[in-house]
Design an enzyme around this catalytic site. Structure first.
Site: not given
Ligand code: CTP
Length: 398
Positions: A211, A291, A327, A345
């Protein structure tokens, strides 16, 4: 919340040593950051770099080891030290460190140190044997007792050809670490673990799912926590920024699984966990060892996904969980989604941001959500955002 712009008056004292050349870049970096820099040189320092060079770079008259006219009423040591927010000696020779440790004031630089009312940091630079010399180590212990901050030295190859401890830190590291000197130590004694950057889930040996996260926000938080006195461990995925200086531990872990492993390994010693990493929610189930080859005329390959562990939720759910900060990266209904995410969470402090305002950018605009309040911060640099998060974190910590 009060966000301060940190433009300071820095007095840079330069001793005689080959590392004095690094101070040209240091002055440039400090000026670029908006600080005023006044340079004082010992006589020996002028053998290595000309005062004219520092005058041109700092835009200020350079004071030498004499009763310099630039000091005004002949009281340069009093006048200058009163107009200074922070003093840095770089390179700091063993000789000057010894004099400062014992309160000696036999030249303008050491007199300024003795007469100062501001914090002092020193960046030692010397041969490895001189560094290890017991007398030098005794002097350093005295300086630490006097709340003088010792920046470095680094370990590495030295100008004399030997290798070991005693190299002066690089200009960029010194410019970064100097900010710690004027930051309130609100996290002193705390151990903080931070994840940042983008994870990378391999499809085959050369391709993967990732990403656009740059890692800048987590890196700014690592710096802000370090500046506030915390011992910071950092686990980072793919980043598009430099790793902060002066951290207790750093490790790169690019897949969500490896990031979780690193976090769980480091967790037992932490007081705070800040999860900034943009972790992939899914990894590739049918990852290819070789690959993938293009096969014209045949069906396009199908990538099957399977869910990754949620690192933050896993940590927050542990019975021995540290204080967790999460976050929320949202593209719509930011506050509503962030409130739900914080509860789901189970994190006491959550930082919500609109991805269009944050990811890959140098500024951010966030809302801090905790049990007591929701605070919307203005759009500002990630460094200022990180400082504001640390301020709130320190208030919430038990
Ligand atoms: N996070 C994590 N592990 C994951 C996904 C997210 O530790 N597999 C943590 C991120 O570092 C952040 C928080 O969870 O602190 C929220 O991440 P975010 O991408 O906003 O949300 P998601 O939990 O992935 O939910 P969604 O994609 O549905 O918004």
């Amino acid at each position: 919340m009060d966000v301060k712009v940190m433009k300071k008056k820095v007095l840079l004292g330069i001793c005689g040593g080959i590392a004095a050349y690094k101070c040209c870049e240091l002055v440039r970096l400090l000026k670029k950051a908006g600080h005023q820099v006044n340079v004082v040189m010992t006589q020996a320092a002028t053998d290595f770099v000309s005062p004219t060079t520092f005058q041109a770079l700092s835009g200020e008259p350079v004071l030498l080891d004499t009763h310099d006219a630039a000091g005004g009423n002949g009281m340069a040591h009093i006048n200058l030290s009163r107009q200074t927010d922070v003093m840095l000696i770089a390179p700091a020779s063993a000789n000057t460190l010894a004099k400062i440790a014992h309160g000696m004031a036999d030249n303008l630089l050491t007199t300024l140190v003795a007469a100062r009312t501001c914090p002092l940091a020193v960046a030692p630079a010397m041969n490895v044997q001189m560094w290890n010399n017991p007398a030098n180590q005794r002097n350093l212990a005295l300086l630490r007792q006097d709340q003088i901050k010792i920046l470095g030295p680094a370990v590495g190859e030295q100008a004399c050809g030997e290798t070991g401890s005693g190299r002066m830190l690089e200009a960029a590291e010194l410019a970064e670490l100097l900010a710690d000197v004027w930051t309130l130590p609100v996290l002193a004694g705390k151990r903080v673990l931070i994840t940042t950057g983008a994870t990378f889930e391999a499809i085959d040996p050369v391709r993967g799912i990732t990403n656009i996260s740059s890692g800048q926000m987590g890196m700014a938080l690592a710096r802000a926590c370090r500046a506030a006195g915390a011992s910071v461990s950092l686990v980072y995925g793919q980043i598009n920024t430099s790793v902060a200086a002066g951290l207790a531990y750093t490790e790169q872990a690019v897949s969500a699984d490896s990031m979780l492993n690193a976090v769980e390994r480091l967790l037992p010693q932490q007081d705070v966990f800040i999860s900034v990493a943009a972790v992939a929610d899914y990894k590739v189930k049918n990852r290819s060892v070789q690959k993938l080859k293009k096969q014209p005329g045949q069906a396009v390959p199908v990538i099957e996904l399977t869910e990754n562990a949620d690192i933050l939720a896993t940590v927050a759910g542990r019975p021995d969980a540290p204080f967790c900060v999460g976050f929320a990266a949202e593209s719509e209904h930011v506050l509503e989604h962030a409130r739900a995410k914080r509860l789901k969470k189970g994190v006491p402090l959550l930082v919500a941001n609109d991805v269009s305002q944050a990811m890959g950018k140098t500024t951010n605009q966030v809302i801090l959500l905790d049990d007591e309040q929701e605070t919307a911060l203005p759009q500002m640099s990630k460094a200022d955002t990180a400082a504001a998060i640390v301020e709130r974190l320190a208030q919430l910590l038990p």
